[in-house]
Design an enzyme around this catalytic site. Structure first.
Site, PDB file in Angstrom:
ATOM      1  N   GLU A  47       0.849  -1.198   0.000  1.00 51.07           N
ATOM      2  CA  GLU A  47       0.000   0.000   0.000  1.00 51.07           C
ATOM      3  C   GLU A  47       0.881   1.243   0.000  1.00 51.07           C
ATOM      4  OE1 GLU A  47      -3.325   0.832  -0.314  1.00 51.07           O
ATOM      5  OE2 GLU A  47      -2.423   2.824  -0.251  1.00 51.07           O
ATOM      6  N   GLY A  52      -5.963   0.538   4.138  1.00 47.98           N
ATOM      7  CA  GLY A  52      -7.374   0.126   4.083  1.00 47.98           C
ATOM      8  C   GLY A  52      -8.087   0.674   2.868  1.00 47.98           C
ATOM      9  N   GLY A  53      -7.354   1.402   2.018  1.00 52.44           N
ATOM     10  CA  GLY A  53      -7.933   1.890   0.760  1.00 52.44           C
ATOM     11  C   GLY A  53      -8.647   3.222   0.895  1.00 52.44           C
ATOM     12  N   CYS A  55     -11.985   4.001   0.840  1.00 52.60           N
ATOM     13  CA  CYS A  55     -13.242   4.120   1.590  1.00 52.60           C
ATOM     14  C   CYS A  55     -13.049   4.726   2.976  1.00 52.60           C
ATOM     15  CB  CYS A  55     -13.948   2.768   1.633  1.00 52.60           C
ATOM     16  SG  CYS A  55     -15.322   2.743   2.777  1.00 52.60           S
ATOM     17  N   HIS A 457     -45.864   0.763  13.532  1.00 52.88           N
ATOM     18  CA  HIS A 457     -46.310   2.143  13.341  1.00 52.88           C
ATOM     19  C   HIS A 457     -45.718   3.015  14.438  1.00 52.88           C
ATOM     20  CE1 HIS A 457     -48.956   5.539  12.544  1.00 52.88           C
ATOM     21  NE2 HIS A 457     -49.214   5.583  13.841  1.00 52.88           N
TER      22      HIS A 457
HETATM   23  C1  LIG Z   1     -15.984  10.995  -2.426  1.00 60.94           C
HETATM   24  C2  LIG Z   1     -16.388   9.570  -2.630  1.00 60.94           C
HETATM   25  C3  LIG Z   1     -17.418   9.040  -1.895  1.00 60.94           C
HETATM   26  C4  LIG Z   1     -17.799   7.726  -2.065  1.00 60.94           C
HETATM   27  N1  LIG Z   1     -18.827   7.240  -1.319  1.00 60.94           N
HETATM   28  C5  LIG Z   1     -19.190   5.958  -1.439  1.00 60.94           C
HETATM   29  C6  LIG Z   1     -20.213   5.419  -0.624  1.00 60.94           C
HETATM   30  O1  LIG Z   1     -20.833   6.120   0.174  1.00 60.94           O
HETATM   31  N2  LIG Z   1     -20.519   4.109  -0.752  1.00 60.94           N
HETATM   32  C7  LIG Z   1     -19.864   3.294  -1.631  1.00 60.94           C
HETATM   33  O2  LIG Z   1     -20.154   2.107  -1.685  1.00 60.94           O
HETATM   34  N3  LIG Z   1     -18.882   3.785  -2.433  1.00 60.94           N
HETATM   35  C8  LIG Z   1     -18.530   5.088  -2.349  1.00 60.94           C
HETATM   36  N4  LIG Z   1     -17.518   5.576  -3.128  1.00 60.94           N
HETATM   37  C9  LIG Z   1     -16.817   4.655  -4.038  1.00 60.94           C
HETATM   38  C10 LIG Z   1     -15.808   3.801  -3.246  1.00 60.94           C
HETATM   39  O3  LIG Z   1     -15.011   4.642  -2.457  1.00 60.94           O
HETATM   40  C11 LIG Z   1     -14.944   2.988  -4.176  1.00 60.94           C
HETATM   41  O4  LIG Z   1     -15.754   2.236  -5.043  1.00 60.94           O
HETATM   42  C12 LIG Z   1     -14.072   2.015  -3.377  1.00 60.94           C
HETATM   43  O5  LIG Z   1     -13.337   2.689  -2.378  1.00 60.94           O
HETATM   44  C13 LIG Z   1     -13.119   1.304  -4.313  1.00 60.94           C
HETATM   45  O6  LIG Z   1     -12.411   0.367  -3.582  1.00 60.94           O
HETATM   46  P1  LIG Z   1     -11.205  -0.389  -4.235  1.00 60.94           P
HETATM   47  O7  LIG Z   1     -10.821  -1.427  -3.244  1.00 60.94           O
HETATM   48  O8  LIG Z   1     -11.488  -0.811  -5.596  1.00 60.94           O
HETATM   49  O9  LIG Z   1     -10.042   0.713  -4.353  1.00 60.94           O
HETATM   50  P2  LIG Z   1      -9.387   1.641  -3.252  1.00 60.94           P
HETATM   51  O10 LIG Z   1     -10.130   1.605  -1.981  1.00 60.94           O
HETATM   52  O11 LIG Z   1      -9.133   2.948  -3.891  1.00 60.94           O
HETATM   53  O12 LIG Z   1      -7.995   0.917  -2.936  1.00 60.94           O
HETATM   54  C14 LIG Z   1      -6.913   0.960  -3.798  1.00 60.94           C
HETATM   55  C15 LIG Z   1      -5.668   1.147  -2.969  1.00 60.94           C
HETATM   56  O13 LIG Z   1      -4.546   0.850  -3.779  1.00 60.94           O
HETATM   57  C16 LIG Z   1      -3.505   1.743  -3.471  1.00 60.94           C
HETATM   58  N5  LIG Z   1      -2.607   1.750  -4.627  1.00 60.94           N
HETATM   59  C17 LIG Z   1      -2.900   2.116  -5.898  1.00 60.94           C
HETATM   60  N6  LIG Z   1      -1.837   1.931  -6.697  1.00 60.94           N
HETATM   61  C18 LIG Z   1      -0.841   1.435  -5.912  1.00 60.94           C
HETATM   62  C19 LIG Z   1       0.495   1.045  -6.158  1.00 60.94           C
HETATM   63  N7  LIG Z   1       1.050   1.118  -7.376  1.00 60.94           N
HETATM   64  N8  LIG Z   1       1.232   0.590  -5.116  1.00 60.94           N
HETATM   65  C20 LIG Z   1       0.679   0.516  -3.871  1.00 60.94           C
HETATM   66  N9  LIG Z   1      -0.575   0.866  -3.589  1.00 60.94           N
HETATM   67  C21 LIG Z   1      -1.333   1.320  -4.594  1.00 60.94           C
HETATM   68  C22 LIG Z   1      -4.226   3.057  -3.232  1.00 60.94           C
HETATM   69  O14 LIG Z   1      -3.444   3.931  -2.439  1.00 60.94           O
HETATM   70  C23 LIG Z   1      -5.487   2.579  -2.495  1.00 60.94           C
HETATM   71  O15 LIG Z   1      -5.317   2.592  -1.105  1.00 60.94           O
HETATM   72  C24 LIG Z   1     -17.123   6.899  -2.993  1.00 60.94           C
HETATM   73  C25 LIG Z   1     -16.069   7.424  -3.747  1.00 60.94           C
HETATM   74  C26 LIG Z   1     -15.708   8.746  -3.575  1.00 60.94           C
HETATM   75  C27 LIG Z   1     -14.577   9.288  -4.387  1.00 60.94           C
END
Ligand SMILES: Cc1cc2nc3c(=O)[nH]c(=O)nc-3n(C[C@H](O)[C@H](O)[C@H](O)COP(=O)(O)OP(=O)(O)OC[C@H]3O[C@@H](n4cnc5c(N)ncnc54)[C@H](O)[C@@H]3O)c2cc1C
Length: 482
Positions: A47, A52-53, A55, A457
């Protein structure tokens, strides 16, 4: 220099071996890591920034935290309506930010505990494939490690798209990341894009005290939803004093976000200018798949850069999986979580796939907009006959007790049967209400079960009884919802 180069070479020929390497600690990747590590597998998660990404750090949870602060502000503004003399009050953004930051710190600590408890290693650094199933990680101190997995999972997510509009990147626009970490209320926030992120933040910042203008290239907000939904959203925003400029394409941007920004745009073939103090880009997401060496790993991407996967989330490279946003899955955290279940079950010899899974969504405006299954537009486009029940939220008596009567809910029922095809709600607690209908849909229950249930209700759920009591006997004519 020579030393470093030769060190690197040694690493590449002798990578550290793991059972599982996860690139990116997003939703599916972290759950896979914790699950497999706690079963005794040797797992490493790479990471670069957000433990934790997105979210918990910069997306869903921080935005809902700030949105809730804005909701509290809206109650202060409506204090007299509730019989409260709130006296002098003002929004203090450093406090709003502090509450959010405290929450994020707590979430990161929770994640670190889970890594520790499961035994999965968290490797902080930027990862890049250098050969099949092998990732080189550039560590924060500039050093490198090379790791190889019997199984590799790509979970790198997406980032805000900055369109190639002249002057846009020079204007240093905010993305959601900076917008959710401001310690001042922007005087006039211009938002490029009327999708989920733009709409949620538009209302939040308006309530916190900004003037807000949304600039949308399509003819209406949330243009993928039915027309009545878009209209209701537009009325809400108009009532809250948010300016919406639709059918507008931005040609050029001048100035600097945080000072003064001018959008030079075209609307109805006329040139217009829109001025503000801050600019937020919310016009789509691009996958974080560029520059991570996928070509060295045999992992192909599609024309838009998303990793190509099959219904099992398997990439074009053997034993390499891709999950979440970067794999083109619908961009929601709950879908990322389901991607985890798909890969977990596949690895355990099961047959879970992504095909045909429900994709519930909730837009966290106030009130919320939630949908599961078919909209009217989709049903009509696909030639699916349906019976429509629609109920204004004011008919649900709970909303009267809350003074939250805005909105409606509607359900599509099979024309030749009693199964529920879709449910849309724009109203208070829509996200929670949708889950009840979703459960009925996934259990294949006829709508009459909800209609005939004895529901407490006065609750919001009670409204489902009234909604389903209104299902007509005859199919609904195509009324041109789109
Ligand atoms: C403002 C906002 C609000 C949102 N609200 C909601 C909501 O209320 N409900 C909902 O369901 N969804 C919501 N979403 C969408 C949701 O956040 C995403 O769909 C979700 O977080 C994607 O998860 P993921 O695991 O695919 O990627 P991510 O959670 O983005 O994880 C990817 C991770 O990989 C890491 N990474 C990337 N490239 C590299 C690399 N080369 N080397 C090391 N690490 C790397 C990044 O730093 C990141 O931590 C929202 C999005 C935004 C922008």
């Amino acid at each position: 220099m020579l030393e470093r180069l030769s060190g690197k070479k040694k690493n590449m020929t002798n990578p550290e071996n793991y059972d599982v390497v996860v690139l990116g600690s997003g939703e599916a990747g972290k759950y896979l890591a914790w699950t497999l590590a706690s079963k005794g597998k040797r797992v490493v998660v790479i990471e670069r920034r957000f433990i934790g990404g997105s979210c918990p750090n910069i997306a869903c949870l921080p935005s809902k935290n700030v949105i809730h602060s804005a909701k509290v502000v809206s109650y202060f503004r409506r204090a007299a309506e509730f019989g409260i003399d709130a006296g002098d009050w003002k929004v203090a953004m450093p406090g709003v930010r502090e509450r959010k930051r405290t929450m994020v710190d707590g979430l990161v600590a929770m994640h670190l505990d889970k890594f520790k408890a499961s035994g999965a290693e968290l490797l902080l650094g930027e990862g890049r494939f250098v050969s099949p199933k092998t990732v080189e990680v550039t560590l924060p101190d500039g050093g490198t490690r090379v790791v190889r997995g019997d199984i590799v999972v790509v979970n790198t997510g997406t980032r805000a798209r900055i369109d190639p509009i002249p002057g846009l990147s020079m204007a240093r626009p905010l993305t959601h990341i900076e917008a959710l970490d401001l310690d001042q209320v922007p005087e006039h926030l211009l938002i490029l894009g009327g999708g989920f992120v733009g709409l949620e933040l538009a209302q939040a910042f308006r309530r916190l005290g900004s003037h807000v203008t949304i600039v949308e290239r399509n003819g209406r907000l949330a243009h993928r939803e039915d027309r009545d939904v878009s209209v209701a959203l537009q009325e809400l925003f108009r009532d809250e004093g948010i300016k919406i400029v639709t059918d507008t394409s931005v040609d050029r941007v001048a100035g600097l976000s945080g000072g003064s920004v001018t959008l030079h745009a075209t609307r109805d073939e006329a040139e217009i200018t829109i001025e503000g103090s801050h600019l937020l880009v919310a016009s789509g997401r691009v996958p974080n798949t560029d520059g991570i060496g996928l070509e060295h790993a045999g992992v192909e991407t599609d024309a838009r850069g998303f990793v190509k996967v099959d219904e099992r989330l398997q990439t074009t490279a053997a034993e390499v999986w891709a999950v979440g946003d970067c794999a083109g899955s619908p961009q929601f955290t709950h879908i990322g979580f389901d991607d985890f279940r798909v890969v977990r079950d596949q690895l355990a010899g099961g047959h879970r796939v992504t095909t045909g899974r429900p994709v519930p969504s909730c837009l966290f405006t106030d009130p919320e907009l939630a949908r599961i299954g078919l909209s009217e537009t989709e049903a009509q486009n696909r030639g699916i006959a349906y019976r429509l029940a629609k109920l204004p939220m004011a008919a649900v008596l709970r909303t009267r007790t809350l003074s939250e009567t805005r909105g409606f809910m509607k359900a599509l029922i099979e024309a030749e049967g009693d199964r529920i095809l879709g449910f849309t709600m724009f109203g208070a607690e829509a996200g929670e209400m949708m889950a009840i209908v979703q459960l009925a849909m996934s259990a294949g229950l006829p709508y009459t079960v909800l209609r005939d249930s004895i529901l407490t209700h006065p609750t919001m759920a009670e409204g489902l009884g009234s909604l389903f009591a209104g299902v007509p006997a005859e199919p609904t004519a195509n009324v041109g919802t789109h």
